[in-house]
Design a protein around this motif. Structure first.
Motif, PDB file in Angstrom:
ATOM      1  N   GLU A 121       0.813  -1.227   0.000  1.00  0.00           N
ATOM      2  CA  GLU A 121       0.000   0.000   0.000  1.00  0.00           C
ATOM      3  C   GLU A 121       0.847   1.278   0.000  1.00  0.00           C
ATOM      4  O   GLU A 121       0.368   2.346  -0.339  1.00  0.00           O
ATOM      5  CB  GLU A 121      -0.967   0.022   1.185  1.00  0.00           C
ATOM      6  CG  GLU A 121      -2.054  -1.061   1.132  1.00  0.00           C
ATOM      7  CD  GLU A 121      -2.952  -0.959  -0.099  1.00  0.00           C
ATOM      8  OE1 GLU A 121      -3.099   0.158  -0.642  1.00  0.00           O
ATOM      9  OE2 GLU A 121      -3.490  -2.001  -0.523  1.00  0.00           O
ATOM     10  N   ASP A 122       2.093   1.170   0.422  1.00  0.00           N
ATOM     11  CA  ASP A 122       2.920   2.378   0.485  1.00  0.00           C
ATOM     12  C   ASP A 122       3.627   2.679  -0.819  1.00  0.00           C
ATOM     13  O   ASP A 122       4.210   3.744  -0.987  1.00  0.00           O
ATOM     14  CB  ASP A 122       3.969   2.246   1.596  1.00  0.00           C
ATOM     15  CG  ASP A 122       3.307   2.189   2.955  1.00  0.00           C
ATOM     16  OD1 ASP A 122       2.218   2.781   3.087  1.00  0.00           O
ATOM     17  OD2 ASP A 122       3.855   1.533   3.855  1.00  0.00           O
ATOM     18  N   ALA A 123       3.622   1.728  -1.723  1.00  0.00           N
ATOM     19  CA  ALA A 123       4.300   1.950  -2.990  1.00  0.00           C
ATOM     20  C   ALA A 123       3.304   2.467  -4.025  1.00  0.00           C
ATOM     21  O   ALA A 123       2.140   2.077  -4.017  1.00  0.00           O
ATOM     22  CB  ALA A 123       4.919   0.646  -3.482  1.00  0.00           C
ATOM     23  N   ILE A 124       3.761   3.360  -4.879  1.00  0.00           N
ATOM     24  CA  ILE A 124       2.895   3.827  -5.967  1.00  0.00           C
ATOM     25  C   ILE A 124       2.996   2.801  -7.099  1.00  0.00           C
ATOM     26  O   ILE A 124       4.084   2.467  -7.558  1.00  0.00           O
ATOM     27  CB  ILE A 124       3.325   5.214  -6.464  1.00  0.00           C
ATOM     28  CG1 ILE A 124       3.205   6.234  -5.316  1.00  0.00           C
ATOM     29  CG2 ILE A 124       2.483   5.639  -7.666  1.00  0.00           C
ATOM     30  CD1 ILE A 124       3.546   7.662  -5.720  1.00  0.00           C
ATOM     31  N   LYS A 125       1.845   2.317  -7.525  1.00  0.00           N
ATOM     32  CA  LYS A 125       1.835   1.275  -8.557  1.00  0.00           C
ATOM     33  C   LYS A 125       1.683   1.913  -9.939  1.00  0.00           C
ATOM     34  O   LYS A 125       0.732   2.637 -10.188  1.00  0.00           O
ATOM     35  CB  LYS A 125       0.707   0.288  -8.284  1.00  0.00           C
ATOM     36  CG  LYS A 125       0.932  -0.466  -6.973  1.00  0.00           C
ATOM     37  CD  LYS A 125      -0.109  -1.516  -6.723  1.00  0.00           C
ATOM     38  CE  LYS A 125      -1.438  -0.921  -6.249  1.00  0.00           C
ATOM     39  NZ  LYS A 125      -1.351  -0.225  -4.962  1.00  0.00           N
ATOM     40  N   VAL A 126       2.626   1.621 -10.785  1.00  0.00           N
ATOM     41  CA  VAL A 126       2.677   2.265 -12.092  1.00  0.00           C
ATOM     42  C   VAL A 126       2.549   1.224 -13.202  1.00  0.00           C
ATOM     43  O   VAL A 126       3.305   0.250 -13.225  1.00  0.00           O
ATOM     44  CB  VAL A 126       4.013   3.022 -12.276  1.00  0.00           C
ATOM     45  CG1 VAL A 126       4.037   3.748 -13.611  1.00  0.00           C
ATOM     46  CG2 VAL A 126       4.256   3.999 -11.128  1.00  0.00           C
ATOM     47  N   ALA A 127       1.587   1.420 -14.090  1.00  0.00           N
ATOM     48  CA  ALA A 127       1.464   0.542 -15.258  1.00  0.00           C
ATOM     49  C   ALA A 127       2.016   1.270 -16.474  1.00  0.00           C
ATOM     50  O   ALA A 127       1.637   2.413 -16.738  1.00  0.00           O
ATOM     51  CB  ALA A 127       0.000   0.170 -15.491  1.00  0.00           C
ATOM     52  N   VAL A 128       2.912   0.630 -17.177  1.00  0.00           N
ATOM     53  CA  VAL A 128       3.444   1.202 -18.407  1.00  0.00           C
ATOM     54  C   VAL A 128       2.716   0.492 -19.550  1.00  0.00           C
ATOM     55  O   VAL A 128       2.873  -0.705 -19.746  1.00  0.00           O
ATOM     56  CB  VAL A 128       4.963   0.968 -18.515  1.00  0.00           C
ATOM     57  CG1 VAL A 128       5.502   1.550 -19.811  1.00  0.00           C
ATOM     58  CG2 VAL A 128       5.678   1.568 -17.319  1.00  0.00           C
ATOM     59  N   ILE A 129       1.875   1.253 -20.253  1.00  0.00           N
ATOM     60  CA  ILE A 129       1.038   0.603 -21.257  1.00  0.00           C
ATOM     61  C   ILE A 129       1.207   1.264 -22.623  1.00  0.00           C
ATOM     62  O   ILE A 129       1.611   2.424 -22.732  1.00  0.00           O
ATOM     63  CB  ILE A 129      -0.459   0.611 -20.844  1.00  0.00           C
ATOM     64  CG1 ILE A 129      -0.942   2.040 -20.594  1.00  0.00           C
ATOM     65  CG2 ILE A 129      -0.671  -0.235 -19.605  1.00  0.00           C
ATOM     66  CD1 ILE A 129      -2.424   2.143 -20.296  1.00  0.00           C
ATOM     67  N   GLY A 130       0.875   0.511 -23.668  1.00  0.00           N
ATOM     68  CA  GLY A 130       0.999   1.039 -25.015  1.00  0.00           C
ATOM     69  C   GLY A 130       1.172  -0.108 -25.994  1.00  0.00           C
ATOM     70  O   GLY A 130       1.378  -1.255 -25.596  1.00  0.00           O
ATOM     71  N   ARG A 131       1.099   0.231 -27.241  1.00  0.00           N
ATOM     72  CA  ARG A 131       1.225  -0.772 -28.307  1.00  0.00           C
ATOM     73  C   ARG A 131       2.592  -1.451 -28.246  1.00  0.00           C
ATOM     74  O   ARG A 131       3.530  -0.884 -27.713  1.00  0.00           O
ATOM     75  CB  ARG A 131       1.108  -0.083 -29.661  1.00  0.00           C
ATOM     76  CG  ARG A 131      -0.279   0.320 -30.057  1.00  0.00           C
ATOM     77  CD  ARG A 131      -0.257   1.033 -31.393  1.00  0.00           C
ATOM     78  NE  ARG A 131       0.431   2.307 -31.319  1.00  0.00           N
ATOM     79  CZ  ARG A 131       1.443   2.663 -32.106  1.00  0.00           C
ATOM     80  NH1 ARG A 131       1.937   1.822 -33.004  1.00  0.00           N
ATOM     81  NH2 ARG A 131       1.995   3.857 -31.988  1.00  0.00           N
ATOM     82  N   PRO A 132       2.700  -2.626 -28.850  1.00  0.00           N
ATOM     83  CA  PRO A 132       4.019  -3.228 -28.986  1.00  0.00           C
ATOM     84  C   PRO A 132       4.950  -2.267 -29.729  1.00  0.00           C
ATOM     85  O   PRO A 132       4.499  -1.523 -30.618  1.00  0.00           O
ATOM     86  CB  PRO A 132       3.762  -4.473 -29.844  1.00  0.00           C
ATOM     87  CG  PRO A 132       2.321  -4.791 -29.632  1.00  0.00           C
ATOM     88  CD  PRO A 132       1.634  -3.479 -29.392  1.00  0.00           C
ATOM     89  N   ASN A 133       6.220  -2.257 -29.307  1.00  0.00           N
ATOM     90  CA  ASN A 133       7.260  -1.462 -29.985  1.00  0.00           C
ATOM     91  C   ASN A 133       7.272   0.038 -29.748  1.00  0.00           C
ATOM     92  O   ASN A 133       8.059   0.749 -30.360  1.00  0.00           O
ATOM     93  CB  ASN A 133       7.250  -1.701 -31.501  1.00  0.00           C
ATOM     94  CG  ASN A 133       7.864  -3.040 -31.823  1.00  0.00           C
ATOM     95  OD1 ASN A 133       8.868  -3.412 -31.217  1.00  0.00           O
ATOM     96  ND2 ASN A 133       7.248  -3.766 -32.726  1.00  0.00           N
ATOM     97  N   VAL A 134       6.409   0.541 -28.880  1.00  0.00           N
ATOM     98  CA  VAL A 134       6.481   1.977 -28.604  1.00  0.00           C
ATOM     99  C   VAL A 134       7.674   2.299 -27.708  1.00  0.00           C
ATOM    100  O   VAL A 134       8.075   3.453 -27.589  1.00  0.00           O
ATOM    101  CB  VAL A 134       5.185   2.547 -27.960  1.00  0.00           C
ATOM    102  CG1 VAL A 134       4.028   2.487 -28.933  1.00  0.00           C
ATOM    103  CG2 VAL A 134       4.854   1.822 -26.676  1.00  0.00           C
ATOM    104  N   GLY A 135       8.215   1.260 -27.058  1.00  0.00           N
ATOM    105  CA  GLY A 135       9.405   1.479 -26.225  1.00  0.00           C
ATOM    106  C   GLY A 135       9.180   1.248 -24.736  1.00  0.00           C
ATOM    107  O   GLY A 135       9.903   1.785 -23.908  1.00  0.00           O
ATOM    108  N   LYS A 136       8.195   0.418 -24.388  1.00  0.00           N
ATOM    109  CA  LYS A 136       7.882   0.173 -22.970  1.00  0.00           C
ATOM    110  C   LYS A 136       9.061  -0.475 -22.253  1.00  0.00           C
ATOM    111  O   LYS A 136       9.472  -0.032 -21.185  1.00  0.00           O
ATOM    112  CB  LYS A 136       6.639  -0.719 -22.838  1.00  0.00           C
ATOM    113  CG  LYS A 136       5.376  -0.090 -23.388  1.00  0.00           C
ATOM    114  CD  LYS A 136       4.164  -0.975 -23.210  1.00  0.00           C
ATOM    115  CE  LYS A 136       4.229  -2.270 -24.011  1.00  0.00           C
ATOM    116  NZ  LYS A 136       4.316  -2.050 -25.476  1.00  0.00           N
TER     117      LYS A 136
END
Ligand code: GDP
Ligand code: GDP
Length: 438
Positions: A175-190
């Protein structure tokens, strides 16, 4: 708190979509006052005995030519094993047991996940066809006869699914950590951006042993603050074959968004906003997530004076419903502005967590009403008595009115903009519920 994921696997025509829609439909009627209900056929929310869960339909990736079916089935099984907490394998009593069913069952049996076998199209459970017993040959234990069309036997099946849900503790997040989702199409550089961030000197990547969750997430610290990149298992591994299957990457993105506090919506600077980008961003918006639009590969864009501002304007127009989201131009390759992301993540997280006192809120509301009169219809004017904040992430408000029918989309938008200009709420959607008060 995140929800268990249930995957449906089965040959074409066994009734996966019928079953899926049955479950999703029940859910839709339960929560119809929640904004942003997503009614996509491959990913939906359902509920059983008071517990919410996510269902994914892994089927139907390619056109069903014979060559593809087997390949596709194997693919489905792996998606399910990868993503789900409980798997439902669906078979069809009318066609009976097939070689392909056996092959899929072999794959699923070897995985370390609970699998339940549902025999569909048993439309008359009082007199199940004798053929039903041959499905015991799959060696998956109990079989659950159901009729997706008539909604029969599904309660028993869901009871069994429910028994296999991980406990709330196992699903609980840091609960203390900020949860980050990195989303996007394949190959955008995630994967490039994630690896670039984790490679920075001031970033400490922690090894948290244990649960399955942690195998797919990356925990790290920057300046003493904790963050988690969600579901990086599929992303960090470069050139993952599965990512070629668009639907799979979409399923993954959605599951990641559900668990996230902040979404980094990544675009490829060379492509601008594509239709698939719009879909992915739209999901984050509907789910009420704080978001940052990250335009990557900025090193590849030929620049003149004003290029960046023009580009920013264009992205803002293309993703108009997200005009609250900051837009940042980065290069995972050169590292340009990548460090800015943490300031922004902290910032939008805080903005989405703001609470406004009822008194202050209603001062602003009254001023807004005085400036622009609420709409009226057939001589009756909307009266807004007062409003109050009911939640954060996203900031959610209830407005008490004389007649909810009189509330217009445009007036709601006006009020939301007023809240934004007074309090900020940058990077986050705002949710309104309109309620009548006698
Ligand atoms: P999918 O390809 O696995 O998604 O299968 P669909 O859901 O599209 O169903 C294939 C066909 O089976 C459709 O014609 C459905 O109406 C039919 N079907 C699905 N469930 C049942 C059921 O419980 N009983 C009967 N009799 N037919 C069903
Ligand atoms: P993912 O599928 O979204 O994880 O994308 P990847 O991180 O695998 O990147 C896809 C391709 O784009 C790879 O060849 C990367 O080297 C390249 N790439 C990623 N970010 C940048 C960038 O900022 N600039 C340039 N020039 N190339 C990049």
């Amino acid at each position: 708190m995140s929800k268990p994921i249930v995957a449906i696997v089965g040959r074409p025509n066994v009734g996966k979509s019928t079953f899926f829609n049955y479950l999703a439909g029940r859910r839709i009627s339960i929560i119809d006052d929640t904004p942003g209900v997503t009614r996509d056929r491959i990913y939906a929310e359902s509920e059983w005995r008071g517990r919410k869960f996510t269902i994914i339909d892994t089927g139907g990736i390619e056109p069903n030519t014979d060559d593809y079916i087997k390949q596709q089935m194997i693919q489905q099984a792996h998606i399910a094993i990868d993503m789900a907490h409980v798997i439902i394998m669906l078979v069809d009593v009318k066609t009976g047991l097939t070689a392909l069913d056996e092959e899929v069952a072999n794959i699923l049996r070897k995985a370390d996940k609970p699998v339940l076998l549902a025999v569909n199209k048993v439309d008359n459970p009082g007199q199940p066809p004798a053929d039903i017993y041959e499905f015991y040959n799959l060696g998956m234990g109990e079989i659950y006869p159901i009729s997706s069309i008539h909604g029969l036997g599904i309660g028993e099946l869901l009871d069994a699914v429910y028994e296999h849900f991980p406990s709330a503790e196992e699903l609980s997040e840091d609960e203390d950590a900020i949860k980050v989702a990195v989303i996007g199409r394949p190959n955008v550089g995630k994967s490039s951006i994630i690896n670039r961030i984790l490679g920075e000197e001031r970033v400490i990547v922690s090894d948290i042993p244990g649960t399955t969750r942690d195998a797919i997430d990356t925990h790290f610290e920057v300046n003493g603050k904790r963050y988690v990149f969600i579901d990086t298992a599929g992303i960090r591994r470069q050139s993952r074959v599965d990512d070629e299957i668009e639907k799979y990457s979409v399923l993954r993105s959605w599951a990641a968004v559900d668990r996230a506090d902040v979404c980094l919506i990544m675009l490829d600077a060379r492509d601008g906003v594509t239709e698939q980008d719009t879909r992915i961003a739209g999901y984050a918006h509907e789910q009420g997530k704080a978001s940052i639009i990250v335009v990557n590969k900025w090193d590849l864009v030929e620049k003149q004076t004003g290029t960046l501002e023009e580009y920013r304007k264009k992205v803002g127009q293309d993703l108009e419903y997200m005009n609250y989201a900051p837009i940042v131009f980065v290069s995972a390759k050169t590292g340009q502005r990548v460090h800015r992301l943490f300031e922004l993540i902290d910032y939008v997280f805080d903005q989405a967590s703001l609470r406004i006192q009822t008194g202050v809120l209603n001062d602003v509301l009254n001023e807004a009403i005085a400036m622009v009169q609420p709409p009226s219809d057939k001589g009756k004017r909307l009266k807004i008595y007062y409003m109050t904040q009911t939640g954060i992430r996203p900031p959610s408000f209830v407005l008490f009115v004389n007649d909810a029918e009189l509330m217009h989309y445009s007036y709601e938008r006006y009020l939301k903009n007023t809240l934004r200009s007074n309090f900020g709420f940058e990077g986050t959607p705002i949710w309104f519920t309109v309620r009548e008060k006698g």
